[in-house]
Design an enzyme around this catalytic site. Structure first.
Site, PDB file in Angstrom:
ATOM      1  N   HIS A  23     -28.886 -25.261 -30.780  1.00 13.96           N
ATOM      2  CA  HIS A  23     -27.773 -26.216 -30.640  1.00 13.96           C
ATOM      3  C   HIS A  23     -28.298 -27.585 -30.179  1.00 13.96           C
ATOM      4  CE1 HIS A  23     -25.285 -22.419 -29.660  1.00 13.96           C
ATOM      5  NE2 HIS A  23     -24.873 -22.838 -30.846  1.00 13.96           N
ATOM      6  N   LYS A  47     -11.820 -13.856 -28.283  1.00 16.17           N
ATOM      7  CA  LYS A  47     -13.211 -13.443 -28.139  1.00 16.17           C
ATOM      8  C   LYS A  47     -13.436 -13.034 -26.688  1.00 16.17           C
ATOM      9  CE  LYS A  47     -15.810 -15.745 -31.758  1.00 16.17           C
ATOM     10  NZ  LYS A  47     -16.990 -16.575 -32.043  1.00 16.17           N
ATOM     11  N   ARG A  96     -28.503 -22.463 -40.527  1.00 15.17           N
ATOM     12  CA  ARG A  96     -29.833 -21.841 -40.415  1.00 15.17           C
ATOM     13  C   ARG A  96     -30.190 -21.205 -41.748  1.00 15.17           C
ATOM     14  NH1 ARG A  96     -27.697 -18.772 -35.174  1.00 15.17           N
ATOM     15  NH2 ARG A  96     -26.071 -18.574 -36.739  1.00 15.17           N
ATOM     16  N   SER A 134     -26.894 -17.522 -30.342  1.00 19.56           N
ATOM     17  CA  SER A 134     -26.384 -17.120 -29.017  1.00 19.56           C
ATOM     18  C   SER A 134     -26.277 -15.601 -28.950  1.00 19.56           C
ATOM     19  CB  SER A 134     -25.005 -17.735 -28.778  1.00 19.56           C
ATOM     20  OG  SER A 134     -25.076 -19.136 -28.804  1.00 19.56           O
TER      21      SER A 134
HETATM   22  O1  PNS Z   1     -19.999 -21.469 -32.930  1.00 16.58           O
HETATM   23  P1  PNS Z   1     -18.972 -20.871 -33.826  1.00 16.58           P
HETATM   24  O2  PNS Z   1     -18.303 -19.703 -33.144  1.00 16.58           O
HETATM   25  O3  PNS Z   1     -19.535 -20.533 -35.166  1.00 16.58           O
HETATM   26  O4  PNS Z   1     -17.834 -21.985 -34.061  1.00 16.58           O
HETATM   27  C1  PNS Z   1     -16.721 -21.750 -34.871  1.00 16.58           C
HETATM   28  C2  PNS Z   1     -15.695 -22.897 -34.774  1.00 16.58           C
HETATM   29  C3  PNS Z   1     -15.314 -23.157 -33.335  1.00 16.58           C
HETATM   30  C4  PNS Z   1     -16.302 -24.155 -35.351  1.00 16.58           C
HETATM   31  C5  PNS Z   1     -14.466 -22.493 -35.618  1.00 16.58           C
HETATM   32  O5  PNS Z   1     -14.050 -21.216 -35.241  1.00 16.58           O
HETATM   33  C6  PNS Z   1     -13.295 -23.465 -35.491  1.00 16.58           C
HETATM   34  O6  PNS Z   1     -13.367 -24.573 -35.911  1.00 16.58           O
HETATM   35  N1  PNS Z   1     -12.187 -23.006 -34.871  1.00 16.58           N
HETATM   36  C7  PNS Z   1     -11.012 -23.799 -34.666  1.00 16.58           C
HETATM   37  C8  PNS Z   1      -9.824 -23.283 -35.463  1.00 16.58           C
HETATM   38  C9  PNS Z   1      -9.692 -23.950 -36.811  1.00 16.58           C
HETATM   39  O7  PNS Z   1      -9.649 -25.157 -36.932  1.00 16.58           O
HETATM   40  N2  PNS Z   1      -9.639 -23.124 -37.885  1.00 16.58           N
HETATM   41  C10 PNS Z   1      -9.373 -23.541 -39.240  1.00 16.58           C
HETATM   42  C11 PNS Z   1     -10.482 -24.296 -39.918  1.00 16.58           C
HETATM   43  S1  PNS Z   1     -11.758 -23.324 -40.545  1.00 16.58           S
END
Ligand code: PNS
Length: 173
Positions: A23, A47, A96, A134
């Site tokens: 990150h 989660k 990645r 993570s």
């Molecule tokens: O680190 P992660 O868990 O891969 O991050 C995922 C994240 C936070 C980027 C994604 O879950 C997110 O954007 N959540 C917010 C909800 C949202 O906007 N969902 C619809 C668009 S895909």
């Protein structure tokens, strides 16, 4: 009169449970082409994270303290709404292996549909960080493996404190 330069505000969203050197690498590289980078930690009740949002925010803030144009914040609900509320026109995501691609492809298209003005920019992880996640860091740590060099110092020291309470009890994913 010359044109006003456009300020590039970007959101780097994620769970960051916890922040890794992967990150941090993405953050460092994103600062080269953004004027203001807001790291957005998703508040997700569904989660079961190892660290609370507040702990993650603290570790992130300590880890990015050396960057003048990086802030850390939390958000709930839609990412694009968070981006709009901060005046951000860019969403940064690290990518990645090819296995990341499918999910990222879907999210980028959904976000563009929801908010066409916000562009998702992918930063490819550097070779030395491409294997770090993570989830794996937590797994290795839980099993007593060495995670130094994978996570910044604020995370290492917190994990050491957590270890004193018992590793297995707190790992949920
Ligand atoms: O680190 P992660 O868990 O891969 O991050 C995922 C994240 C936070 C980027 C994604 O879950 C997110 O954007 N959540 C917010 C909800 C949202 O906007 N969902 C619809 C668009 S895909």
């Amino acid at each position: 009169m010359g044109q006003q330069p456009v300020s590039r505000v970007a959101i780097y969203p994620g769970s960051f449970d916890p922040i890794t050197f992967g990150h941090l690498d993405v953050i460092s590289r994103a600062t080269r082409f953004t004027d203001r980078l807001i790291v957005g930690i998703l508040r997700n009740e569904h989660k079961h994270p190892l660290f609370s949002v507040e702990e993650r925010m603290e570790m992130l803030r300590e880890s990015v303290a050396g960057f003048a144009n990086v802030e850390v914040d939390t958000f709930e609900g839609l990412l694009v709404e968070f981006a709009a509320s901060r005046g951000a026109s860019l969403i940064i995501r690290g990518i990645r292996a090819i296995s990341d691609y499918e999910n990222e492809w879907q999210m980028a298209h959904m976000n563009r549909r929801l908010q066409p003005g916000v562009e998702t920019v992918f930063i490819m992880a550097s070779e030395s960080h491409a294997f770090i996640s993570s989830r794996l860091v937590k797994e290795v740590w839980k099993l007593g493996g060495n995670i130094s060099g994978l996570v910044p110092l604020p995370v290492l020291s917190r994990l050491e404190r957590v270890a004193q309470k018992g590793r297995g009890a707190v790992i949920s994913e």
